[in-house]
Design a protein around this motif. Sequence first.
Motif, PDB file in Angstrom:
ATOM      1  N   LEU A  15       2.753   9.943  -9.874  1.00 41.84           N
ATOM      2  CA  LEU A  15       2.059  10.509 -11.280  1.00 41.84           C
ATOM      3  C   LEU A  15       1.160  11.549 -10.647  1.00 41.84           C
ATOM      4  CD1 LEU A  15       0.705   7.203 -11.361  1.00 41.84           C
ATOM      5  CD2 LEU A  15       1.268   7.871 -13.336  1.00 41.84           C
ATOM      6  N   GLU A  16       0.963  11.929  -9.550  1.00 45.02           N
ATOM      7  CA  GLU A  16      -0.015  13.488  -9.563  1.00 45.02           C
ATOM      8  C   GLU A  16       1.232  14.564 -10.029  1.00 45.02           C
ATOM      9  OE1 GLU A  16      -1.324  13.386  -5.445  1.00 45.02           O
ATOM     10  OE2 GLU A  16      -2.908  12.532  -6.030  1.00 45.02           O
ATOM     11  N   GLY A  17       2.816  14.668  -8.901  1.00 46.72           N
ATOM     12  CA  GLY A  17       3.666  15.356  -9.234  1.00 46.72           C
ATOM     13  C   GLY A  17       4.229  15.572 -10.471  1.00 46.72           C
ATOM     14  N   ALA A  18       3.915  14.860 -11.636  1.00 56.57           N
ATOM     15  CA  ALA A  18       3.947  14.043 -12.856  1.00 56.57           C
ATOM     16  C   ALA A  18       2.721  15.427 -14.042  1.00 56.57           C
ATOM     17  CB  ALA A  18       4.137  13.035 -13.615  1.00 56.57           C
ATOM     18  N   HIS A  19       1.480  14.612 -13.289  1.00 54.73           N
ATOM     19  CA  HIS A  19       0.528  15.427 -14.057  1.00 54.73           C
ATOM     20  C   HIS A  19       1.109  16.971 -13.452  1.00 54.73           C
ATOM     21  CE1 HIS A  19      -3.888  16.784 -13.632  1.00 54.73           C
ATOM     22  NE2 HIS A  19      -3.345  15.949 -15.029  1.00 54.73           N
ATOM     23  N   ALA A  20       1.117  17.092 -12.759  1.00 59.72           N
ATOM     24  CA  ALA A  20       1.723  18.797 -12.413  1.00 59.72           C
ATOM     25  C   ALA A  20       2.175  19.605 -13.517  1.00 59.72           C
ATOM     26  CB  ALA A  20       1.090  19.214 -10.681  1.00 59.72           C
ATOM     27  N   ARG A  21       2.978  18.664 -12.932  1.00 60.11           N
ATOM     28  CA  ARG A  21       4.619  19.626 -14.212  1.00 60.11           C
ATOM     29  C   ARG A  21       3.539  19.006 -15.593  1.00 60.11           C
ATOM     30  NH1 ARG A  21       7.464  15.879 -10.416  1.00 60.11           N
ATOM     31  NH2 ARG A  21       7.267  14.304 -12.680  1.00 60.11           N
ATOM     32  N   LEU A  22       3.295  18.507 -15.712  1.00 59.22           N
ATOM     33  CA  LEU A  22       2.851  18.025 -17.228  1.00 59.22           C
ATOM     34  C   LEU A  22       1.658  19.408 -17.595  1.00 59.22           C
ATOM     35  CD1 LEU A  22       2.299  17.305 -19.916  1.00 59.22           C
ATOM     36  CD2 LEU A  22       0.273  15.107 -19.248  1.00 59.22           C
ATOM     37  N   THR A  23       0.422  19.939 -16.367  1.00 59.52           N
ATOM     38  CA  THR A  23       0.157  20.614 -16.651  1.00 59.52           C
ATOM     39  C   THR A  23       0.380  22.214 -16.535  1.00 59.52           C
ATOM     40  OG1 THR A  23      -1.760  19.790 -15.903  1.00 59.52           O
ATOM     41  CG2 THR A  23      -2.081  22.000 -15.415  1.00 59.52           C
ATOM     42  N   THR A  24       1.720  22.398 -16.250  1.00 61.14           N
ATOM     43  CA  THR A  24       2.572  22.995 -15.736  1.00 61.14           C
ATOM     44  C   THR A  24       3.071  24.155 -17.386  1.00 61.14           C
ATOM     45  OG1 THR A  24       2.472  23.488 -14.333  1.00 61.14           O
ATOM     46  CG2 THR A  24       4.134  25.033 -14.964  1.00 61.14           C
ATOM     47  N   ALA A  25       3.507  22.676 -17.983  1.00 62.02           N
ATOM     48  CA  ALA A  25       4.339  22.583 -19.143  1.00 62.02           C
ATOM     49  C   ALA A  25       3.311  22.985 -20.268  1.00 62.02           C
ATOM     50  CB  ALA A  25       5.046  21.480 -19.577  1.00 62.02           C
ATOM     51  N   VAL A  26       1.956  22.584 -20.061  1.00 66.35           N
ATOM     52  CA  VAL A  26       0.315  22.280 -21.652  1.00 66.35           C
ATOM     53  C   VAL A  26       0.433  24.419 -21.146  1.00 66.35           C
ATOM     54  CG1 VAL A  26      -1.212  22.678 -21.779  1.00 66.35           C
ATOM     55  CG2 VAL A  26       0.298  21.128 -21.679  1.00 66.35           C
ATOM     56  N   LEU A  71       0.997  -0.900   0.143  1.00 67.15           N
ATOM     57  CA  LEU A  71      -0.028   0.208  -0.082  1.00 67.15           C
ATOM     58  C   LEU A  71       0.173   1.378   0.372  1.00 67.15           C
ATOM     59  CD1 LEU A  71      -2.665  -1.027   2.415  1.00 67.15           C
ATOM     60  CD2 LEU A  71      -2.786  -0.613   0.060  1.00 67.15           C
ATOM     61  N   HIS A  72       1.879   1.365   0.334  1.00 64.17           N
ATOM     62  CA  HIS A  72       2.498   1.987   0.652  1.00 64.17           C
ATOM     63  C   HIS A  72       3.158   2.390  -0.905  1.00 64.17           C
ATOM     64  CE1 HIS A  72       3.333   2.290   5.521  1.00 64.17           C
ATOM     65  NE2 HIS A  72       2.298   2.903   5.221  1.00 64.17           N
ATOM     66  N   ALA A  73       3.859   0.880  -0.980  1.00 62.80           N
ATOM     67  CA  ALA A  73       4.094   1.749  -2.132  1.00 62.80           C
ATOM     68  C   ALA A  73       3.826   2.352  -3.256  1.00 62.80           C
ATOM     69  CB  ALA A  73       4.525   0.325  -3.408  1.00 62.80           C
ATOM     70  N   GLY A  74       2.129   1.823  -3.554  1.00 62.25           N
ATOM     71  CA  GLY A  74       1.516   2.576  -3.954  1.00 62.25           C
ATOM     72  C   GLY A  74       0.859   4.007  -4.034  1.00 62.25           C
ATOM     73  N   ALA A  75       0.805   4.276  -3.058  1.00 67.89           N
ATOM     74  CA  ALA A  75       0.392   5.253  -2.508  1.00 67.89           C
ATOM     75  C   ALA A  75       1.360   6.401  -2.746  1.00 67.89           C
ATOM     76  CB  ALA A  75       0.734   5.541  -0.724  1.00 67.89           C
TER      77      ALA A  75
END
Length: 598
Positions: free
Chosen positions: A443-454, A433-437
């Motif tokens: 993934l949330e960090g990657a999404h935020a970075r992608l949104t900023t790049a867009v 569970l800790h590994a999935g979290a």
Amino acid sequence: MGRELERLAAGVSRARGREDGHRQREAVLERDIALAKARIAVKGDVEAFIEAVQAEASRRNVAAFETLLTALVQEVLPGEKPVVLDLTTERGLAALDIGLARPDGSREDVLEDNGGALTNVVGMALRLIAVVKAGVGRFLALDEADCWIAPDRVPAFYRVLEDGAARLGVQCLAISHHDLSAFEGRFRVARVAGLVADGVTIAGPAEAAAWSDDMPGLRSIRLVDVQAFADATLPLGPGVNALIGPNNRGKSTIIRALRAVFYGEGRDALVRAGAGACTVELGLARGRILRFNRTPKRTPVNLWSLHEVDGSVVEEDGTRFETGGRAVPDWVERLCGIVKVEGLDVHVAHQKFPVFLLGEPASKRSAVLSIGQESAYLREMLAIHRERTARDQTLVRLGERELGEIRDALARLGDLAGIEMSLAEERDALANLHAGARRVVDLEGAHARLTTAVRRLAAARGRSEALLELPGPEALAGISERLAKANARSALVDRLIAASRRSAGASARAAALAELPDDLPPLRDAGAADRSARELARLRKALDAARGRAGEAERRIAAIKGAIEGLIEAGGGLCPACGAPVDAAALLGDHTHPQEAA
């Protein structure tokens, strides 16, 4: 959930610790109970063995002492009845009866049923045995121990004493009124000489005593102002020493001096008549001197001290060997080992009480001679064994009960392995569970970075489109040129405005000067008038100069106004600085640029 799992794991660890403790205690109890049961099983055999050893020890010891005493008695008193000992128990203590065996098998008491000679011999033998068995200093002083022995049997008495002292390693001092000259080649014989009224002396053998430094024993006895002795020394050697002389010549003074030193029986009567104090000095190993002083009417009345060869008081381990008082110091007892045993004066016999031990209770005889002590030890062993057996029975009873409780507790803790396995599985699941979290967070960090790049890409595209709408390089060059000209015109306008404001101030001052009168009024004070005239002349000159500057300024203003009107006309009637409609008069007057108003 993680904290709960850790709490459960800690609980399981504590339970595992209790289980380990229970198993260790179980092993100890099983071993102790097995040993206890084994001891209980042989309880009867052990008791029978101890009782057999006890009986054998008593029989052997009693037989040995009977043989020894009988031999001594018959050596001195041939044909005397054999000595018999009877070892019994009184109030749990060993009790020893000493008697003589009659031919008919009956017994008679040594003290009550026999003469003094037998009492002398048995008493001397008992003293020798007591000195050795008591484990104290091996020194024996006998005062007239041969007093009841027939003169023809005295040599046999001293042969027995000499042989016993040599065999047992006991140093003896025998005081006697008998002539022991026959023994001068076998042990040291000294004589009391002189009269009491004149002061007696001691005449001893000329040869030196055979001493080595490590041998225990008294080397000499010196008496200074002790009763009849002014200053006399009795040399002593190993083995038997004798001091002989007529009665009432001071021989027993030696015994009184020794009893004062070792038993604390010092009296003022020890001090020689006319002397203020008396001194007893005993020569010891390594040349040391044990000194006893008795000083009447002084505190302390008695003083014990130990001295080196040079006369200094011995000091060892922070202790100074010098003690005053009435009781014998402990260090004197430790040094010489001459002490009372069971309250009896074993080492130094008193002339008035030649009977030793025969008149004491049977239990004290056994204690002083250490006869029957082995039996007492064996009885103690038997009592200890019985006490240990009782403890073993208690251990078996309580231990088996505790063992059952421990095994019940271990049964309740039997599923600890399954619980530990379940906890391990839960820990693995929690780790997943800790590994999935952590992956979700990544993934949330990657999404935020992608949104900023867009968002940045959209902004870049907007800037790119805006840049495409900008004029080309030639247009930009024309704009830059017009902008430079506009900046230059704006700077010129600013200078013109400043100049027009300075010209307006100069015009105002010129108008004020024009209103001044041409002539000055007459003054009463000619000196003042002259000064005023000179001042007025100066002022007129300055006024003329100012009027010239004012005219020049007006001409310049007119030129500036013409230039401004041309500039405004070229700009289409607009202010070259702010672009607002304006005329030359307003621009030179109160015209305000919008940025200045702000």
